[in-house]
Design an enzyme around this catalytic site. Sequence first.
Site, PDB file in Angstrom:
ATOM      1  N   MET A  16       0.833  -1.206   0.000  1.00 49.46           N
ATOM      2  CA  MET A  16       0.000   0.000   0.000  1.00 49.46           C
ATOM      3  C   MET A  16       0.875   1.266   0.000  1.00 49.46           C
ATOM      4  O   MET A  16       0.638   2.197  -0.777  1.00 49.46           O
ATOM      5  CB  MET A  16      -0.925   0.006   1.221  1.00 49.46           C
ATOM      6  CG  MET A  16      -1.756   1.266   1.313  1.00 49.46           C
ATOM      7  SD  MET A  16      -2.919   1.281   2.682  1.00 49.46           S
ATOM      8  CE  MET A  16      -1.859   1.605   4.077  1.00 49.46           C
ATOM      9  N   LEU A 107      10.703   3.975   6.754  1.00 49.27           N
ATOM     10  CA  LEU A 107       9.373   4.278   7.290  1.00 49.27           C
ATOM     11  C   LEU A 107       9.058   3.369   8.462  1.00 49.27           C
ATOM     12  O   LEU A 107       9.387   2.187   8.443  1.00 49.27           O
ATOM     13  CB  LEU A 107       8.318   4.096   6.203  1.00 49.27           C
ATOM     14  CG  LEU A 107       8.559   4.952   4.971  1.00 49.27           C
ATOM     15  CD1 LEU A 107       7.552   4.615   3.896  1.00 49.27           C
ATOM     16  CD2 LEU A 107       8.492   6.432   5.324  1.00 49.27           C
ATOM     17  N   SER A 109       6.265   3.538  12.214  1.00 49.42           N
ATOM     18  CA  SER A 109       4.864   3.614  12.633  1.00 49.42           C
ATOM     19  C   SER A 109       4.782   4.306  13.987  1.00 49.42           C
ATOM     20  O   SER A 109       5.737   4.270  14.773  1.00 49.42           O
ATOM     21  CB  SER A 109       4.320   2.189  12.738  1.00 49.42           C
ATOM     22  OG  SER A 109       3.231   2.140  13.622  1.00 49.42           O
ATOM     23  N   SER A 110       3.616   4.879  14.265  1.00 46.74           N
ATOM     24  CA  SER A 110       3.453   5.595  15.538  1.00 46.74           C
ATOM     25  C   SER A 110       3.432   4.652  16.739  1.00 46.74           C
ATOM     26  O   SER A 110       3.477   5.097  17.883  1.00 46.74           O
ATOM     27  CB  SER A 110       2.174   6.440  15.512  1.00 46.74           C
ATOM     28  OG  SER A 110       1.056   5.619  15.282  1.00 46.74           O
ATOM     29  N   CYS A 111       3.396   3.339  16.491  1.00 42.30           N
ATOM     30  CA  CYS A 111       3.414   2.398  17.621  1.00 42.30           C
ATOM     31  C   CYS A 111       4.795   2.267  18.251  1.00 42.30           C
ATOM     32  O   CYS A 111       4.963   1.536  19.220  1.00 42.30           O
ATOM     33  CB  CYS A 111       2.883   1.035  17.218  1.00 42.30           C
ATOM     34  SG  CYS A 111       3.999   0.149  16.143  1.00 42.30           S
ATOM     35  N   TYR A 138       6.783  -5.702  16.801  1.00 36.81           N
ATOM     36  CA  TYR A 138       6.874  -4.829  15.622  1.00 36.81           C
ATOM     37  C   TYR A 138       7.523  -3.494  15.994  1.00 36.81           C
ATOM     38  O   TYR A 138       8.399  -2.989  15.280  1.00 36.81           O
ATOM     39  CB  TYR A 138       5.460  -4.603  15.064  1.00 36.81           C
ATOM     40  CG  TYR A 138       5.390  -3.656  13.896  1.00 36.81           C
ATOM     41  CD1 TYR A 138       5.825  -4.041  12.631  1.00 36.81           C
ATOM     42  CD2 TYR A 138       4.880  -2.366  14.046  1.00 36.81           C
ATOM     43  CE1 TYR A 138       5.754  -3.177  11.562  1.00 36.81           C
ATOM     44  CE2 TYR A 138       4.799  -1.493  12.979  1.00 36.81           C
ATOM     45  CZ  TYR A 138       5.238  -1.906  11.730  1.00 36.81           C
ATOM     46  OH  TYR A 138       5.174  -1.036  10.672  1.00 36.81           O
ATOM     47  N   LYS A 142      10.962  -1.679  14.630  1.00 37.42           N
ATOM     48  CA  LYS A 142      10.986  -0.347  14.003  1.00 37.42           C
ATOM     49  C   LYS A 142      11.907   0.602  14.765  1.00 37.42           C
ATOM     50  O   LYS A 142      12.582   1.445  14.166  1.00 37.42           O
ATOM     51  CB  LYS A 142       9.566   0.217  13.904  1.00 37.42           C
ATOM     52  CG  LYS A 142       8.754  -0.428  12.799  1.00 37.42           C
ATOM     53  CD  LYS A 142       9.377  -0.131  11.435  1.00 37.42           C
ATOM     54  CE  LYS A 142       8.788  -0.923  10.310  1.00 37.42           C
ATOM     55  NZ  LYS A 142       9.513  -0.740   9.037  1.00 37.42           N
ATOM     56  N   LEU A 168      -2.290   4.375   8.778  1.00 32.25           N
ATOM     57  CA  LEU A 168      -2.541   4.697   7.373  1.00 32.25           C
ATOM     58  C   LEU A 168      -3.706   3.889   6.804  1.00 32.25           C
ATOM     59  O   LEU A 168      -4.009   2.805   7.286  1.00 32.25           O
ATOM     60  CB  LEU A 168      -1.297   4.371   6.547  1.00 32.25           C
ATOM     61  CG  LEU A 168      -0.024   5.110   6.943  1.00 32.25           C
ATOM     62  CD1 LEU A 168       1.182   4.463   6.268  1.00 32.25           C
ATOM     63  CD2 LEU A 168      -0.120   6.588   6.576  1.00 32.25           C
ATOM     64  N   HIS A 181      -5.871  -3.830   9.223  1.00 32.47           N
ATOM     65  CA  HIS A 181      -6.117  -2.721  10.142  1.00 32.47           C
ATOM     66  C   HIS A 181      -7.617  -2.416  10.170  1.00 32.47           C
ATOM     67  O   HIS A 181      -8.383  -2.933   9.367  1.00 32.47           O
ATOM     68  CB  HIS A 181      -5.338  -1.484   9.704  1.00 32.47           C
ATOM     69  CG  HIS A 181      -3.857  -1.629   9.903  1.00 32.47           C
ATOM     70  ND1 HIS A 181      -3.001  -1.934   8.878  1.00 32.47           N
ATOM     71  CD2 HIS A 181      -3.099  -1.539  11.021  1.00 32.47           C
ATOM     72  CE1 HIS A 181      -1.767  -2.026   9.356  1.00 32.47           C
ATOM     73  NE2 HIS A 181      -1.793  -1.795  10.646  1.00 32.47           N
TER      74      HIS A 181
HETATM   75  O1  GFB Z   1      -6.147  -0.754  13.018  1.00 32.91           O
HETATM   76  P1  GFB Z   1      -5.812  -1.585  14.196  1.00 32.91           P
HETATM   77  O2  GFB Z   1      -5.713  -3.037  14.016  1.00 32.91           O
HETATM   78  O3  GFB Z   1      -4.431  -1.025  14.712  1.00 32.91           O
HETATM   79  O4  GFB Z   1      -6.898  -1.347  15.357  1.00 32.91           O
HETATM   80  P2  GFB Z   1      -3.736  -0.437  16.022  1.00 32.91           P
HETATM   81  C1  GFB Z   1      -7.263  -0.067  15.786  1.00 32.91           C
HETATM   82  C2  GFB Z   1      -8.398  -0.166  16.771  1.00 32.91           C
HETATM   83  O5  GFB Z   1      -9.586  -0.544  16.069  1.00 32.91           O
HETATM   84  C3  GFB Z   1      -8.220  -1.193  17.891  1.00 32.91           C
HETATM   85  C4  GFB Z   1     -10.243  -1.605  16.754  1.00 32.91           C
HETATM   86  O6  GFB Z   1      -8.706  -0.660  19.099  1.00 32.91           O
HETATM   87  C5  GFB Z   1      -9.084  -2.357  17.422  1.00 32.91           C
HETATM   88  O7  GFB Z   1      -9.543  -3.175  18.482  1.00 32.91           O
HETATM   89  N1  GFB Z   1     -11.053  -2.382  15.823  1.00 32.91           N
HETATM   90  C6  GFB Z   1     -12.406  -2.445  15.824  1.00 32.91           C
HETATM   91  C7  GFB Z   1     -10.615  -3.201  14.843  1.00 32.91           C
HETATM   92  N2  GFB Z   1     -12.833  -3.309  14.901  1.00 32.91           N
HETATM   93  C8  GFB Z   1     -11.738  -3.798  14.270  1.00 32.91           C
HETATM   94  C9  GFB Z   1     -11.571  -4.733  13.201  1.00 32.91           C
HETATM   95  O8  GFB Z   1     -12.505  -5.305  12.660  1.00 32.91           O
HETATM   96  N3  GFB Z   1     -10.280  -4.954  12.800  1.00 32.91           N
HETATM   97  C10 GFB Z   1      -9.211  -4.335  13.385  1.00 32.91           C
HETATM   98  N4  GFB Z   1      -7.979  -4.594  12.914  1.00 32.91           N
HETATM   99  N5  GFB Z   1      -9.367  -3.465  14.420  1.00 32.91           N
HETATM  100  C11 GFB Z   1      -1.701  -1.532  14.844  1.00 32.91           C
HETATM  101  C12 GFB Z   1      -0.421  -2.046  15.422  1.00 32.91           C
HETATM  102  O9  GFB Z   1      -2.360  -1.144  15.977  1.00 32.91           O
HETATM  103  O10 GFB Z   1      -1.580  -0.391  14.019  1.00 32.91           O
HETATM  104  C13 GFB Z   1       0.723  -1.946  14.496  1.00 32.91           C
HETATM  105  O11 GFB Z   1      -0.649  -3.327  15.959  1.00 32.91           O
HETATM  106  C14 GFB Z   1       0.801  -0.678  13.717  1.00 32.91           C
HETATM  107  O12 GFB Z   1       1.907  -2.179  15.195  1.00 32.91           O
HETATM  108  C15 GFB Z   1      -0.526  -0.281  13.154  1.00 32.91           C
HETATM  109  O13 GFB Z   1       1.344   0.359  14.487  1.00 32.91           O
HETATM  110  C16 GFB Z   1      -0.515   1.080  12.504  1.00 32.91           C
HETATM  111  O14 GFB Z   1      -3.601   1.036  15.862  1.00 32.91           O
HETATM  112  O15 GFB Z   1      -4.387  -0.867  17.286  1.00 32.91           O
END
Ligand code: GFB
Length: 325
Positions: A16, A107, A109-111, A138, A142, A168, A181
Amino acid sequence: MTSFDKKIFIAGANGMVGSSVKRCFESAGFTDLLTPSSNALDLTDQKSVDEFFAHAEPEIVIIAAAKVGGILANNTYRADFIYQNLMIEANVINAAFKSGVEKLVLLGSSCIYPKLAVQPMREEELLSGYLEFTNEPYAIAKIAGIKLCESYYRQHGCNFYSLMPTNLYGPNDNFDLETSHVIPALMRKFHEAKESGDASVTIWGSGRPRREFMHVDDLAAAILFAMRIVEAKDIYENGISHLNIGTGSDVEIIEVAKLIKDVVGFDGEITLDNSKPDGTIRKLLDVKRMHDLGWHHKIELRHGLEEVYKWFLEHQPAAKDSAIA
Ligand code: GFB
């Protein structure tokens, strides 16, 4: 100003981020882009990476290649996330040093910031506390990448540095429901619920965490901007190790869910699955430094989501089957 005939290697050009960087650099007029696929060049293999650099001799390198995924993928495939990212960064950065690359941008990530970092998170917050457990492997990889760039600058004078984008979304995202995500996951869930006339869609966690979302094309523009005007010394000699890239504002997950529901046109309810993790409660970047340099994001969330939903409709079912970039 970077001349348009510079040989630029975009590592991860099919993902992406990498595909957006490629589009952006092409439309800016760069003509010599090296964009091997992961099948053609395995970045976790040191020998292959060394041979590629010796043969192709890139002058500028953008590392958009990474093992990435959402909260569940990070938490589940912990070994893959730390191992693959460490290998990619170590191989590419060391090869870039050995072959005399003029500029390298990594690049992340904010994590990378501590779980309880002061919000909005300034670059100085790095390594000031412990990390969020779900993405610690992860994040450690980074942070190692950031420190690789900084160390090659401090020991060898390499013009290598890192940019840390916020969460993103965009075209070519991963729409797999387990590993993606939140934005692509919810877009697909609402779309499929609308198609099958379901009464509700379940989202993970409490809906209360806040996230800052940026369209990937804004990141690509920021990378181009930084590549042209930011040098490694501008970062390290100011006591920081990287620059944040974000929009400067965040939303609750439940709010973004309602927004996507609206964009997709789903009429049912939203329910919560509290057995799934929330992750960090908030991770908003302080983007003052990039703003002071003159860069600003352009794509607002609602508009970006509408564009990506259009893309999803045009590309499914292929989009649904996409693997982790
Ligand atoms: O996007 P996401 O997986 O990334 O989840 P993170 C963000 C929030 O959305 C969390 C909620 O609180 C999830 O529990 N959420 C709600 C969902 N429904 C859903 C769903 O159906 N799918 C997903 N995936 N989430 C990642 C990191 O964290 O983001 C990485 O693990 C990286 O290391 C990345 O930094 C950008 O922001 O929580």
